[in-house]
Design a protein around this motif. Structure first.
Motif, mmCIF file in Angstrom:
data_model
loop_
_atom_site.group_PDB
_atom_site.id
_atom_site.type_symbol
_atom_site.label_atom_id
_atom_site.label_comp_id
_atom_site.label_asym_id
_atom_site.label_seq_id
_atom_site.Cartn_x
_atom_site.Cartn_y
_atom_site.Cartn_z
ATOM 1 N N UNK A 63 0.835 -1.209 0.000
ATOM 2 C CA UNK A 63 0.000 0.000 0.000
ATOM 3 C C UNK A 63 0.867 1.255 0.000
ATOM 4 N N UNK A 64 0.372 2.335 -0.556
ATOM 5 C CA UNK A 64 1.137 3.592 -0.513
ATOM 6 C C UNK A 64 1.199 4.123 0.904
ATOM 7 N N UNK A 65 2.199 4.966 1.160
ATOM 8 C CA UNK A 65 2.310 5.582 2.472
ATOM 9 C C UNK A 65 1.121 6.477 2.772
ATOM 10 N N UNK A 66 0.879 6.715 4.062
ATOM 11 C CA UNK A 66 -0.279 7.510 4.464
ATOM 12 C C UNK A 66 -0.241 8.927 3.893
ATOM 13 N N UNK A 67 0.969 9.453 3.698
ATOM 14 C CA UNK A 67 1.074 10.832 3.193
ATOM 15 C C UNK A 67 1.070 10.906 1.670
ATOM 16 N N UNK A 95 -3.384 9.566 -9.998
ATOM 17 C CA UNK A 95 -4.075 8.945 -11.132
ATOM 18 C C UNK A 95 -4.471 7.532 -10.756
ATOM 19 N N UNK A 96 -5.723 7.197 -11.020
ATOM 20 C CA UNK A 96 -6.191 5.817 -10.892
ATOM 21 C C UNK A 96 -6.850 5.447 -12.210
ATOM 22 N N UNK A 148 -6.915 0.470 -4.009
ATOM 23 C CA UNK A 148 -5.457 0.585 -4.109
ATOM 24 C C UNK A 148 -4.842 0.854 -2.741
ATOM 25 N N UNK A 149 -5.442 1.739 -1.982
ATOM 26 C CA UNK A 149 -4.884 2.074 -0.672
ATOM 27 C C UNK A 149 -4.939 0.891 0.297
ATOM 28 N N UNK A 156 -4.091 -3.928 -6.628
ATOM 29 C CA UNK A 156 -4.011 -3.277 -7.934
ATOM 30 C C UNK A 156 -4.884 -4.065 -8.895
ATOM 31 N N UNK A 157 -5.865 -3.394 -9.485
ATOM 32 C CA UNK A 157 -6.822 -4.069 -10.346
ATOM 33 C C UNK A 157 -6.240 -4.485 -11.682
ATOM 34 N N UNK A 158 -6.992 -5.326 -12.396
ATOM 35 C CA UNK A 158 -6.591 -5.752 -13.735
ATOM 36 C C UNK A 158 -6.620 -4.563 -14.686
ATOM 37 N N UNK A 159 -5.670 -4.555 -15.648
ATOM 38 C CA UNK A 159 -5.585 -3.495 -16.670
ATOM 39 C C UNK A 159 -5.634 -2.115 -16.026
#
Length: 590
Positions: A555-559, A564-565, A573-574, A578-581
């Protein structure tokens, strides 16, 4: 003529109503300049095969050279042709054009977002000029014009030119090209020219008849005898051409085609140095195509602050992405068909996938490149080679699933390398870009047959008669089929590219100087996570999944800000998925 004047190839306008004509013809006994109307003037023989004379003539005067009373040829350094490559050359005064933006100094390299385009497919320089505002609004900062040099006939894909100093009259005259460049500068767009210094096309070049020293008998290329850059007059011919584009057309850079076919490294270094000098302090960017992956050409010489060549087209990165998107594994894609995600990670971490390893041909190629800046590499999903050198010229929109292609485009446009788009890519163009020429007679037949023979070892064309489906390069309809169709643009694609480039300009570009790759690691067979440290110390992260299943990630850091998603739920994501494509870009400031 002394060697010091060797750079004076061609016709130069002098004060007092005279023109100085000069031709390097070491095999000739006698050279005359024949002016339009038939009047001839003999050129005086000088040192080392040079012939020259100052003759009463005016701007616009047409002329040709007559060699040994027999051979009548265009000036190989003609600035303009009155009637194609077999016709008369025309005297041009390059200083007559009055620039609207004479104080344009260019843009720094890290701001480059390149758009490769073929002027002929957009009906020439004037029509292309009308599209510049749209490109600037999209977020493009540089247009790269495929080769402009004069070629036989009225259409050519660009790489069969024979008169490198003369813009093709099929696209417009020299001043129309200057107006295009001037308009681009007014919009803040750089202009790069693609130049071909490794060969001449098969028709309209007569140098072998009167200047055989132009070529090497001991070295062959795919196009015939190699050009002999050991000859001072030959070096000056090509360096003078590069300087012409910089001085007379005020271009912002050159893309130099297939330098792996140029054996003389010292020529390339001299070319870079002297072309930069010609820019007289303006920003100038020199870009290589180099199958040999010579990272050493992309760094300063010891003790010098001159970066030489700014960047190289990164075919390795393209090939990795193409295999992941399409599954193709023939030809050079065979090198990337096994563990392509690992090779892609190496490109993101270090630049080249091949840094001395042996390729599918058994050839060791490449040099270590991990020490270079990410901006030493131009990345792309498509270009003229990777589309036009396909038998049917298919674009990725017809070869790959849309969602995966959208995710891959996010990686290319938002990684810290310099991105490049191929004309029409931004609106989801589906028309092919085919190899097209305009030859006649036996040469036309030979080109058509050679084109079809080239693909007989590919499974799709290996059965008897299958190669006949490959379009005839000389058929006018092949050219027509290659025209991009902006009127059929997909608004969703255009908005996707506009959003990506807006994000790049706002969040990434200002912090690119001093950036460096930290790591890129596979997440399974078709996904990865890559990180870069930007110049301001912040952490730039891209996660990409070109597979059909969700992938667990760190997971990305809290900060971290999720900027872009693409094809991905940000909350998902958080939580470490991570989804397909999908492609996700995040930024974490220090």
């Amino acid at each position: 003529m002394t060697l010091a004047n060797a750079a004076q190839h061609g016709a130069r306008v002098l004060p007092g109503g005279k023109v100085r004509f000069a031709l390097w013809a070491p095999d000739a006994q006698r050279v005359e300049v024949e002016l339009g109307g038939g009047k001839r003037h003999e050129l005086q023989a000088g040192e080392d095969g040079w012939f020259s004379a100052e003759v009463a003539a005016i701007v616009g005067q047409t002329y040709r050279y007559r060699i040994d009373h027999d051979l009548l040829v265009a000036d190989p350094a003609s600035r303009d042709q009155a009637g194609g490559v077999e016709g008369e050359s025309r005297v041009v005064d390059p200083g007559a054009y009055r620039w609207l933006y004479p104080h344009w100094r260019g843009r720094p390299w890290h701001e480059a977002v390149i758009y490769e385009v073929h002027a002929g497919l957009f009906d020439g320089f004037s029509a292309l000029q009308g599209r510049l505002e749209e490109l600037a609004a999209l977020g493009i900062t540089a247009i790269e014009l495929m080769p402009l040099n004069a070629f036989p006939g009225r259409r050519n894909w660009g790489y069969d030119g024979v008169l490198p100093y003369a813009p093709s009259c099929a696209y417009g005259d020299p001043d129309t090209l200057r107006r295009l460049i001037d308009k681009a500068h007014g919009l803040g767009l750089m202009v790069f020219i693609d130049v071909v210094y490794n060969h001449f096309g098969p028709q309209g070049n007569y140098l072998g008849r009167y200047a055989s020293r132009f070529f090497r008998a001991d070295r062959q290329t795919p196009w015939g005898p190699a050009i002999d850059f050991r000859e001072p007059a030959v070096r000056e011919f090509f360096i003078g051409n590069a300087q012409m584009w910089v001085r007379e057309y005020r271009v912002d850079g050159l893309r130099i085609d297939a330098v792996h076919a140029i054996a003389d490294r010292d020529f390339l270094l001299e070319l870079a140095q002297r072309t930069r000098q010609a820019a007289e302090g303006r920003e100038l960017h020199l870009i290589l195509e180099n199958e040999n992956n010579e990272a050493s050409l992309l760094q300063s010489e010891p003790g010098s602050n001159d970066p030489g060549f700014a960047a190289q087209w990164n075919d390795d990165l393209h090939h990795c992405l193409h295999v992941l998107l399409t599954g193709e594994d023939e030809g050079y894609y065979a090198d990337f068909a096994v563990r392509p995600i690992e090779r892609l990670c190496r490109c993101l971490r270090e630049g080249f996938a091949f840094q001395g390893e042996t390729d599918y041909r058994g050839i060791a190629r490449g040099e270590p490149s991990g020490h270079l800046s990410p901006q030493a590499f131009v990345s792309f999903l498509q270009n003229h080679d990777q589309v036009g050198n396909r038998a049917l010229g298919e674009r990725l929109t017809t070869l790959a699933p849309t969602e995966r292609l959208r995710a891959a485009s996010a990686l290319v446009l938002l990684a810290p390398m310099v991105p490049m788009l191929f004309m029409g890519e931004e609106w989801g163009e589906r028309q092919p870009f085919l190899f097209f020429t305009d030859y006649q007679g036996e040469l036309a037949r030979a080109v058509t047959e050679g084109r079809r023979d080239e693909f007989r070892n590919f499974s799709k064309f290996s059965t008897p008669g299958a190669a006949a489906w490959i379009p005839d390069p000389n058929d006018y309809q092949t050219f027509v089929a290659s025209r991009p169709r902006p009127e059929q643009a997909d608004p969703a694609w255009r908005e996707h590219y506009r959003n990506l480039l807006e994000l790049r300009q706002h969040w990434l570009t200002p912090h690119l100087p001093g950036s460096r790759a930290l790591d890129a690691q596979p997440l399974g067979e078709r996904a990865l996570s890559a990180r870069w440290r930007l110049g301001d110390g912040s952490l730039w992260r891209i996660d990409l999944n070109l597979g059909a299943e969700d992938i667990a990630i760190e997971p990305p850091g809290e900060s971290a800000q999720v900027l872009l998603s693409c094809g991905q739920n940000a909350a998902h994501y958080r939580h470490g998925w991570l989804g397909a494509s999908a492609a996700v870009v995040s930024l974490e400031t220090s």
